[in-house]
Design an enzyme around this catalytic site. Sequence first.
Site, PDB file in Angstrom:
ATOM      1  N   ASN A   9      -3.256   2.794  -1.526  1.00  0.00           N
ATOM      2  CA  ASN A   9      -2.984   3.916  -2.429  1.00  0.00           C
ATOM      3  C   ASN A   9      -3.467   3.514  -3.817  1.00  0.00           C
ATOM      4  O   ASN A   9      -2.835   2.690  -4.480  1.00  0.00           O
ATOM      5  CB  ASN A   9      -1.475   4.224  -2.436  1.00  0.00           C
ATOM      6  CG  ASN A   9      -1.109   5.291  -3.441  1.00  0.00           C
ATOM      7  OD1 ASN A   9      -1.992   5.923  -4.042  1.00  0.00           O
ATOM      8  ND2 ASN A   9       0.179   5.500  -3.641  1.00  0.00           N
ATOM      9  N   HIS A  96       5.465  10.735  -2.060  1.00  0.00           N
ATOM     10  CA  HIS A  96       5.437   9.396  -2.642  1.00  0.00           C
ATOM     11  C   HIS A  96       6.515   9.302  -3.728  1.00  0.00           C
ATOM     12  O   HIS A  96       6.792  10.289  -4.417  1.00  0.00           O
ATOM     13  CB  HIS A  96       4.049   9.090  -3.229  1.00  0.00           C
ATOM     14  CG  HIS A  96       3.937   7.665  -3.669  1.00  0.00           C
ATOM     15  ND1 HIS A  96       4.362   7.254  -4.905  1.00  0.00           N
ATOM     16  CD2 HIS A  96       3.498   6.566  -3.016  1.00  0.00           C
ATOM     17  CE1 HIS A  96       4.175   5.946  -4.995  1.00  0.00           C
ATOM     18  NE2 HIS A  96       3.651   5.501  -3.864  1.00  0.00           N
ATOM     19  N   GLU A 168       9.131   3.046   1.456  1.00  0.00           N
ATOM     20  CA  GLU A 168       8.816   2.395   0.190  1.00  0.00           C
ATOM     21  C   GLU A 168      10.052   2.418  -0.704  1.00  0.00           C
ATOM     22  O   GLU A 168      10.314   3.428  -1.385  1.00  0.00           O
ATOM     23  CB  GLU A 168       7.681   3.124  -0.522  1.00  0.00           C
ATOM     24  CG  GLU A 168       6.373   3.113   0.241  1.00  0.00           C
ATOM     25  CD  GLU A 168       5.182   3.285  -0.692  1.00  0.00           C
ATOM     26  OE1 GLU A 168       4.384   2.353  -0.779  1.00  0.00           O
ATOM     27  OE2 GLU A 168       5.071   4.329  -1.350  1.00  0.00           O
TER      28      GLU A 168
END
Length: 248
Positions: A9, A96, A168
């Site tokens: 990313n 995200h 994450e």
Amino acid sequence: MRPLLYAANWKMHLPPAEARAFAERFLALTSPVSGRSLWFFPPAVSLEGTAVALRGRPDIRVGAQDVHWEPKGAFTGATSVPLAAGAGAAGALVGHSERRHVFGETDAETGRKVQALLGAGLTALLCVGEKLDQREAGQTEAVCLRQLRAGLEGVTGGAWERVVIAYEPVWAIGTGRNATPEDAAQVHRAIQAELARLGAPGRRPVLYGGSVNAGNAAALTAQPEVDGVLVGGASLDVEGWAGIVGRG
Ligand code: 13P
């Protein structure tokens, strides 16, 4: 050998010329490894150049960092799924941590984005993760599973084949502080169990992200629950990224 997925990313880095140069150098440094697939998520303006540069490698796919759920319209600054696909994207990140916590994206919006991607035949890489105060309050799994359920609401049938999850932890992103492989594995197990409850017909890949680097990637992917990594900072150096991908 267990399949592993390595995703880069690039966030808000690498303009088109630099992204193309990175891709060309990466091709020179690496060759496909059996059982390993790669994703690159460049910024939107660099998507097409990166996709064109990497198109000769069937083990590599390129995706957008975010998409809007509407296919077109008056949404200044946004990238729709058809726009991303036209630039060569095979999928996109959704939810995200920076979209959720910097730009205020809601759980419901992530669900609409996932639906837009799957409906167009693209892959949705849904990111989930808890903040530090949530971890300290013992809410890690509750937060991640809530984000998972909202993001995947309504996914059915063959569309499951195009769902990838990235765990994450927010406190691990860009901080140099990463979850231990055992901590990651525990959350990944909870995610797999929830995916089964939601109706996923088989195991879906669950990646770990957050301060992954050349020194810790192999220990993370050695956990049977960790199906790959989603990497920010350490994916910006081409030699370093080629080393992580090649080593596993
Ligand atoms: P870092 O690898 O820089 O911590 O970023 C992780 C990330 O957010 C990848 O999506």
